[in-house]
Motif scaffolding. Sequence first.
Motif, PDB file in Angstrom:
ATOM      1  N   ARG A 258       0.847  -1.184   0.000  1.00  0.00           N
ATOM      2  CA  ARG A 258       0.000   0.000   0.000  1.00  0.00           C
ATOM      3  C   ARG A 258       0.881   1.232   0.000  1.00  0.00           C
ATOM      4  O   ARG A 258       2.037   1.164   0.454  1.00  0.00           O
ATOM      5  N   PRO A 259       0.397   2.379  -0.472  1.00  0.00           N
ATOM      6  CA  PRO A 259       1.185   3.618  -0.409  1.00  0.00           C
ATOM      7  C   PRO A 259       1.408   4.042   1.048  1.00  0.00           C
ATOM      8  O   PRO A 259       0.478   4.023   1.854  1.00  0.00           O
ATOM      9  N   VAL A 260       2.644   4.402   1.376  1.00  0.00           N
ATOM     10  CA  VAL A 260       2.991   4.804   2.737  1.00  0.00           C
ATOM     11  C   VAL A 260       3.766   6.116   2.676  1.00  0.00           C
ATOM     12  O   VAL A 260       4.620   6.307   1.790  1.00  0.00           O
ATOM     13  N   ALA A 261       3.481   7.015   3.604  1.00  0.00           N
ATOM     14  CA  ALA A 261       4.148   8.317   3.640  1.00  0.00           C
ATOM     15  C   ALA A 261       5.655   8.146   3.818  1.00  0.00           C
ATOM     16  O   ALA A 261       6.124   7.279   4.560  1.00  0.00           O
ATOM     17  N   LEU A 262       6.402   8.987   3.132  1.00  0.00           N
ATOM     18  CA  LEU A 262       7.861   8.995   3.214  1.00  0.00           C
ATOM     19  C   LEU A 262       8.348  10.199   4.028  1.00  0.00           C
ATOM     20  O   LEU A 262       7.556  10.945   4.597  1.00  0.00           O
TER      21      LEU A 262
ATOM     22  N   PRO B 188       4.628  -2.303  12.591  1.00  0.00           N
ATOM     23  CA  PRO B 188       3.646  -2.828  11.635  1.00  0.00           C
ATOM     24  C   PRO B 188       2.204  -2.633  12.120  1.00  0.00           C
ATOM     25  O   PRO B 188       1.917  -2.887  13.284  1.00  0.00           O
ATOM     26  N   PRO B 189       1.297  -2.164  11.257  1.00  0.00           N
ATOM     27  CA  PRO B 189       1.547  -1.645   9.914  1.00  0.00           C
ATOM     28  C   PRO B 189       1.978  -0.186   9.973  1.00  0.00           C
ATOM     29  O   PRO B 189       1.303   0.642  10.592  1.00  0.00           O
TER      30      PRO B 189
ATOM     31  N   SER C  40       5.224 -14.271  10.702  1.00  0.00           N
ATOM     32  CA  SER C  40       4.519 -13.043  10.353  1.00  0.00           C
ATOM     33  C   SER C  40       5.514 -11.886  10.349  1.00  0.00           C
ATOM     34  O   SER C  40       6.650 -12.020  10.832  1.00  0.00           O
ATOM     35  N   GLU C  41       5.093 -10.743   9.820  1.00  0.00           N
ATOM     36  CA  GLU C  41       5.988  -9.589   9.804  1.00  0.00           C
ATOM     37  C   GLU C  41       6.343  -9.174  11.230  1.00  0.00           C
ATOM     38  O   GLU C  41       7.489  -8.830  11.516  1.00  0.00           O
ATOM     39  N   GLY C  42       5.377  -9.234  12.133  1.00  0.00           N
ATOM     40  CA  GLY C  42       5.655  -8.904  13.523  1.00  0.00           C
ATOM     41  C   GLY C  42       6.613  -9.888  14.170  1.00  0.00           C
ATOM     42  O   GLY C  42       7.491  -9.498  14.954  1.00  0.00           O
TER      43      GLY C  42
END
Length: 621
Positions: free
Chosen positions: A49-53, A198-199, A279-281
Amino acid sequence: MVDVSTLIGPFLGGLAALVGAVVFTPLIIRLARRYGWVDEPCADRWHDRPVALMGGIAIVGALVIGVAIGGGSTFPWPVWAGAGILFSLGLADDLWGVRPDAKVLAQVLATACVLYSGYAFWRGGAVWVSMPLTFLWVIGVTNAVNLIDGIDGLATSVTAIAAGALAFLGVALGNLALAAVMLALAGAAIGFLVYNIPPASVFMGDCGSLVLGYLLSVGALGVQGSGGPVVGTLLPIAVMAVPIFDTTFVTVTRVLRGRSVTDGGTDHVHHRLIKLGASEGQALALLSGMSAAFGGVALSALWMQRPLALAVAALLLVLVTVVGVYLATMGGGRLAGVSSSESGMTARFGALMRTYAGGASWKSVAGLLPDLLVVGAAFVVAIHLRYGGVLPSDWSALMVQALPVITGVKLLIFYTFGLYEGIWRHAGTPEVVRLAGASGTASVVVGVGLVTVKGSAALAPSIFILDWLVTTIGIGGARFAFRALRQYAAAHRDGGRRVLVYGSGPDGILLLRHLRQHPELGRTVVGLLDENSARHGYRMQGVEVLGAPDDLLDICSDYDVEEVIVHLNAVSKEERSRIREQCAAAGVDCQYFDPSLRPAPETSTSPLTDNGRGEEEVLSP
């Protein structure tokens, strides 16, 4: 001793940096969304998904405030000039993209600032060695932190842990400038982590990760300059173990696959852990825990004698090598079907080892190398355990003199016992007994030999008992780690049809292992069925016995089961009929598993799966 009052400023600076990051980061998120500073999903990125940079702006701003409030001593101004160069580089790369040669040039300039400030890797050594090592260290660690910023929160967590460890080391070594900057860096990282776990709602971008890696590399050089030879060499590497391991791992595996090292990708250690079922976590927690553990080892090394510190380092090197080899051979795609690049890498590595390391017996040679480290380290650890970490002078001299001979004698005994005749991929109880016997025999021979040569001064039975225990655990752990990791990964693999296996006895376990070893069948075992209620709740090969066939309806509903597989040898014909009826009532498929010997057809290819032992196994309805 450090005056406690002098630490108030640095701790206040760390707290201020934490609060600053918590306050600044939401502002940066708003600006990023308004001006389109977002990281879009793509093939070589992990997020979907798009995430702020530009979160690095908040980190750097909080860091500046923390260092200012911390007061007192800090890094020399050229170090901050180098940080400014990398921040500008990262900002430009995040906004417009920067050519690789420009990135390298900026990092070279930043490292030159570090050298100008008086920092150097192996300070006091020959300049023609120290200067290249400094460039390698600073540029390597800077990019290593940038590379581990591949899943939410990882780079931030590792930075917070490493900076905290370096701060404690700075205090222990009396380097308050180092402690002040590292506490501010840890505070800024922790504050940013609130939004980066995350997330993640924001990424730090290169403007953050490059600065973090750069300052950590300088902090490690500060520890190196303040400590003795062992502290100076091992501590920085231990503190930065996770990013160094990941960068080394990616570099080696990509070279073996014939792929560019500078390309982006999802083949890092954290990505492979997720592909193995974490999982990612869980991947974040595992690698953060690993970073904390190595940081703890680095702190404890301050109070270790040099031989013990080197022995611990040797054991840790064996550990990370085993994990790295496993991830390289299993984590890239094997669990879901081996990709051509992974197969090619394995083939090239095997060909290389056959050419230069023992021909067809290269795996045995490769098994001997970690044993060489473990055997020597185990004896050193055993002596230090016996005497509480402080050796009498007679044992200290004896250890140094006897260690090469002890190592050689033990490896010879291990060879005599046949420990190098196979790779132990399917090792079991007989191999454990053989290892324990070989290790015990070796410790007895070494003990008798030392007493014979050195007299009663070498008579210390507890040392040789400890030596046997540490050696057996170390070598057994290294050899059985592959099997344990494979079983863990198989138990946590997801994908394909979710199935139950009938029976928790030998036949059921055979079926379970067959399904795990053949992922192309597309089955994930979520539980076992057994008529014996006393077995319910037990775990076999990491899989729980969930209940009896009479409980099938509830089990299928709770675990989203699609299929039940029955080993034909485990049940009678009448029982098979009953189980088939229960599956029909639960709305799931029923399959039979039939391992048997069959003559090979003379002219046609058998549709069955040959397991390499003359048996042909079939999973059939």
